[in-house]
Design a protein around this motif. Structure first.
Motif, PDB file in Angstrom:
ATOM      1  N   VAL A  18       6.973   2.486   0.521  1.00  0.00           N
ATOM      2  CA  VAL A  18       7.498   3.849   0.638  1.00  0.00           C
ATOM      3  C   VAL A  18       8.002   4.312  -0.726  1.00  0.00           C
ATOM      4  CG1 VAL A  18       9.266   5.294   1.725  1.00  0.00           C
ATOM      5  CG2 VAL A  18       8.175   3.459   3.038  1.00  0.00           C
ATOM      6  N   ASP A  19       7.302   5.282  -1.306  1.00  0.00           N
ATOM      7  CA  ASP A  19       7.811   5.924  -2.525  1.00  0.00           C
ATOM      8  C   ASP A  19       8.570   7.150  -2.036  1.00  0.00           C
ATOM      9  OD1 ASP A  19       7.931   7.844  -4.703  1.00  0.00           O
ATOM     10  OD2 ASP A  19       6.562   6.552  -5.810  1.00  0.00           O
ATOM     11  N   THR A  20       9.874   7.200  -2.330  1.00  0.00           N
ATOM     12  CA  THR A  20      10.698   8.256  -1.725  1.00  0.00           C
ATOM     13  C   THR A  20      10.258   9.666  -2.140  1.00  0.00           C
ATOM     14  OG1 THR A  20      12.323   7.750  -3.439  1.00  0.00           O
ATOM     15  CG2 THR A  20      12.771   6.900  -1.242  1.00  0.00           C
ATOM     16  N   GLY A  21       9.548   9.784  -3.251  1.00  0.00           N
ATOM     17  CA  GLY A  21       9.084  11.101  -3.696  1.00  0.00           C
ATOM     18  C   GLY A  21       7.784  11.547  -3.043  1.00  0.00           C
ATOM     19  N   HIS A  22       7.192  10.683  -2.232  1.00  0.00           N
ATOM     20  CA  HIS A  22       5.864  10.971  -1.685  1.00  0.00           C
ATOM     21  C   HIS A  22       5.902  11.480  -0.245  1.00  0.00           C
ATOM     22  CE1 HIS A  22       3.645   8.247  -4.817  1.00  0.00           C
ATOM     23  NE2 HIS A  22       4.483   9.114  -5.366  1.00  0.00           N
ATOM     24  N   HIS A  23       6.686  12.509  -0.023  1.00  0.00           N
ATOM     25  CA  HIS A  23       6.779  13.100   1.310  1.00  0.00           C
ATOM     26  C   HIS A  23       6.851  14.606   1.174  1.00  0.00           C
ATOM     27  CE1 HIS A  23       8.491   9.019   1.591  1.00  0.00           C
ATOM     28  NE2 HIS A  23       7.874   8.990   2.757  1.00  0.00           N
ATOM     29  N   LEU A  49       0.841  -1.195   0.000  1.00  0.00           N
ATOM     30  CA  LEU A  49       0.000   0.000   0.000  1.00  0.00           C
ATOM     31  C   LEU A  49       0.882   1.254   0.000  1.00  0.00           C
ATOM     32  CD1 LEU A  49      -2.921   0.798   0.067  1.00  0.00           C
ATOM     33  CD2 LEU A  49      -2.888   0.609   2.553  1.00  0.00           C
ATOM     34  N   GLU A  50       0.729   2.025  -1.051  1.00  0.00           N
ATOM     35  CA  GLU A  50       1.581   3.212  -1.235  1.00  0.00           C
ATOM     36  C   GLU A  50       0.839   4.473  -0.786  1.00  0.00           C
ATOM     37  OE1 GLU A  50       2.945   3.283  -5.234  1.00  0.00           O
ATOM     38  OE2 GLU A  50       3.801   5.298  -5.139  1.00  0.00           O
ATOM     39  N   TYR A  51       1.517   5.376  -0.140  1.00  0.00           N
ATOM     40  CA  TYR A  51       0.892   6.635   0.289  1.00  0.00           C
ATOM     41  C   TYR A  51       1.486   7.804  -0.488  1.00  0.00           C
ATOM     42  CZ  TYR A  51       5.215   6.801   3.089  1.00  0.00           C
ATOM     43  OH  TYR A  51       6.521   6.784   3.481  1.00  0.00           O
ATOM     44  N   LYS A  52       0.769   8.899  -0.478  1.00  0.00           N
ATOM     45  CA  LYS A  52       1.230  10.101  -1.171  1.00  0.00           C
ATOM     46  C   LYS A  52       0.462  11.297  -0.622  1.00  0.00           C
ATOM     47  CE  LYS A  52       1.553  12.002  -5.846  1.00  0.00           C
ATOM     48  NZ  LYS A  52       1.709  11.729  -7.264  1.00  0.00           N
ATOM     49  N   PRO A  53       1.136  12.392  -0.248  1.00  0.00           N
ATOM     50  CA  PRO A  53       0.425  13.465   0.455  1.00  0.00           C
ATOM     51  C   PRO A  53      -0.538  14.283  -0.403  1.00  0.00           C
ATOM     52  CG  PRO A  53       2.754  14.019   0.199  1.00  0.00           C
ATOM     53  CD  PRO A  53       2.587  12.616  -0.283  1.00  0.00           C
ATOM     54  N   ILE A 108      12.071   0.713  -8.641  1.00  0.00           N
ATOM     55  CA  ILE A 108      12.261   2.077  -9.143  1.00  0.00           C
ATOM     56  C   ILE A 108      10.917   2.571  -9.667  1.00  0.00           C
ATOM     57  CG2 ILE A 108      13.403   3.476 -10.917  1.00  0.00           C
ATOM     58  CD1 ILE A 108      15.635   1.270 -10.905  1.00  0.00           C
ATOM     59  N   ASP A 109      10.569   3.816  -9.357  1.00  0.00           N
ATOM     60  CA  ASP A 109       9.379   4.432  -9.956  1.00  0.00           C
ATOM     61  C   ASP A 109       9.796   5.821 -10.430  1.00  0.00           C
ATOM     62  OD1 ASP A 109       6.946   5.330 -10.769  1.00  0.00           O
ATOM     63  OD2 ASP A 109       6.003   5.360  -8.793  1.00  0.00           O
ATOM     64  N   GLN A 110      10.213   5.905 -11.658  1.00  0.00           N
ATOM     65  CA  GLN A 110      10.706   7.181 -12.186  1.00  0.00           C
ATOM     66  C   GLN A 110      10.074   7.479 -13.536  1.00  0.00           C
ATOM     67  OE1 GLN A 110      15.146   6.890 -10.148  1.00  0.00           O
ATOM     68  NE2 GLN A 110      14.967   6.719 -12.356  1.00  0.00           N
TER      69      GLN A 110
HETATM   70  C1  RM4 Z   1       2.018   7.809  -8.590  1.00  0.00           C
HETATM   71  C2  RM4 Z   1       2.635   6.668  -7.813  1.00  0.00           C
HETATM   72  C3  RM4 Z   1       2.414   5.318  -8.424  1.00  0.00           C
HETATM   73  C4  RM4 Z   1       2.511   5.345  -9.921  1.00  0.00           C
HETATM   74  C5  RM4 Z   1       1.667   6.486 -10.468  1.00  0.00           C
HETATM   75  C6  RM4 Z   1       1.649   6.554 -11.974  1.00  0.00           C
HETATM   76  O1  RM4 Z   1       2.527   9.036  -8.206  1.00  0.00           O
HETATM   77  O2  RM4 Z   1       4.004   6.914  -7.595  1.00  0.00           O
HETATM   78  O3  RM4 Z   1       3.301   4.385  -7.907  1.00  0.00           O
HETATM   79  O4  RM4 Z   1       2.037   4.119 -10.399  1.00  0.00           O
HETATM   80  O5  RM4 Z   1       2.169   7.688  -9.963  1.00  0.00           O
END
Ligand code: RM4
Ligand code: MN
Ligand code: MN
Length: 396
Positions: A218-223, A183-187, A291-293
């Motif tokens: 933890v997605d490092t860009g999601h803080h 489960l990924e979070y993002k603000p 990696i998610d870039q």
């Molecule tokens: C989001 C998130 C997800 C990605 C989408 C496209 O910001 O990072 O992991 O699948 O973008």
């Protein structure tokens, strides 16, 4: 570096693997536009081919993260094709990422939508992803939700939390012990007032409510800027709730830049917390490194290779921290000594040792140089450029 340090780097590299994303090879952009690259991958086959090239040069990227919708135009029925491609290009299917954010019905949310029929639809779609994961033998189903609202008072935050719990519980009940739900979070973004799964605490509570197979990603860009990510990592490790990472770097928001390009010490500190935990507990943290870039301006395959090399470098540096000395210094509150142990490890040039490790594995010492010499980019540019000059309309 002395022989003992080289040995530590080798040992670290032996087990370090990192998953690359299929969408990292495709044309992506910003909300203002897309700059098309002639060599970008447009089909699943091209994504597998590019990922296969990265794996053959680095030796440490055996799996490809897949996006349901973008990579599975026919849903579960696309699974046979994926298996065939994975065999042809020598890269296994990795995490399965359902897409619950592009269709018109999800305008007001998926699992958090006030309309039950839309929540049911989102649930069904995610269950299809579980079936795909089963078919492909993928371990992780990775969930990211765009759900949220843009204006105060427009959504019942507590009801939405409950609907998330209900849906996630139902999903976990479908999973056997060999599978995990991440489960990924993002603000924020795309929602700009409230996001349903906004931070690690919310993700942790939801994962706990969901069932034993759920973990936090933890997605490092999601803080928010300046948030202490390695502390979050340490807490999730101590709760046995850290499932994996989406690595990328950022300066301002969710910028999806290449790992370590802005703040390599941040990534080092994350790896350090994991390796320190492993040393202290004599166990292996069961963490998926991914990696998610989004490579908008850099060449996509070069950017991926650069990221993988950077990850190996920072992981190796973290493996050089003298944990025994660190534990002693921490217990006596010897602040400068403790901090220096991290700084010394970070300052060590591990690249010569990594090159030797690659040579010992029969891999090119410099994967980037080997890629440039291989002629692969010229070949795919010739093959793909005519088609890629046509403006594509969807995100990938
Ligand atoms: C989001 C998130 C997800 C990605 C989408 C496209 O910001 O990072 O992991 O699948 O973008
Ligand atoms: Mn992500
Ligand atoms: Mn993101």
């Amino acid at each position: 570096m002395d022989a003992h340090q080289v040995e530590r780097v080798y040992r670290a590299l032996e087990t370090f693997r990192i998953e690359v994303p299929s969408w990292g090879f495709a044309n992506t952009g910003t909300r203002f536009g897309k700059f098309l690259q002639p060599a970008a991958a447009a089909t699943v086959e091209e994504k597998f081919s590019d990922a296969g090239t990265v794996h053959s040069l680095t030796g440490v990227c055996p799996t490809l993260a897949l996006h349901v919708l973008w990579d599975f135009p026919n849903g579960v029925d696309s699974a046979a094709e994926i298996t065939a491609l994975s065999e042809r290009y020598g890269v296994g299917p990795g995490s399965i990422n359902p897409n619950l954010f592009e269709e018109q019905i999800y305008k007001f949310g998926s699992f958090g939508n006030p309309d039950k029929s839309i929540r049911d639809r989102a649930l069904k779609q995610t269950k299809d992803s579980i079936r795909i994961a089963r078919r492909l033998n993928s371990r992780d189903i990775s969930l990211w939700f765009a759900d949220g609202s843009n204006y105060p008072g427009t959504a019942n935050i507590r009801h939405r939390k409950r609907w998330f719990e209900e849906c996630l519980k139902e999903l976990c009940a479908e999973l056997d012990d060999s599978k995990r739900l991440l489960l990924e979070y993002k603000p924020f973004e795309p929602a700009f007032y409230h996001t349903d799964v906004a931070d690690w605490g919310m993700a942790l509570l939801l994962a706990r409510a969901a069932g034993p197979q759920a973990r936090v990603l933890v997605d490092t860009g999601h803080h928010y800027a300046s948030q202490n990510i390695e502390q979050i990592v340490a807490w999730l490790l101590s709760e046995n709730m850290l499932g994996g990472f989406h690595f990328n770097d950022r300066r301002y928001a969710d910028d999806d830049l290449t790992l370590g390009s802005i703040d390599p010490y941040q990534v080092f500190r994350i790896f350090h917390e994991i390796l320190y935990f492993e040393w202290e507990t004599s166990s292996r943290a069961d963490v998926a490194y991914m990696i998610d870039q989004s490579h908008n301006l850099k060449g996509k395959i070069e950017a991926t290779i650069q990221t993988v090399m950077m990850a190996q470098e920072l992981y190796s540096k973290a493996a050089l921290v003298d944990y025994k000395k660190l534990a002693a210094a921490q217990s006596k509150a010897e602040l400068v000594s403790a901090e220096s142990l991290l700084q010394d490890a970070f300052a060590t040039d591990v690249r010569p040792a990594i090159r030797e490790w690659r040579a010992a594995k029969g891999l090119p010492k410099d994967p980037m140089e080997a890629f440039r010499q291989s002629g692969y980019l010229e070949r795919i540019t010739a093959e793909r450029s005519a088609r890629n000059s046509v403006v594509a309309s969807s995100y990938v």
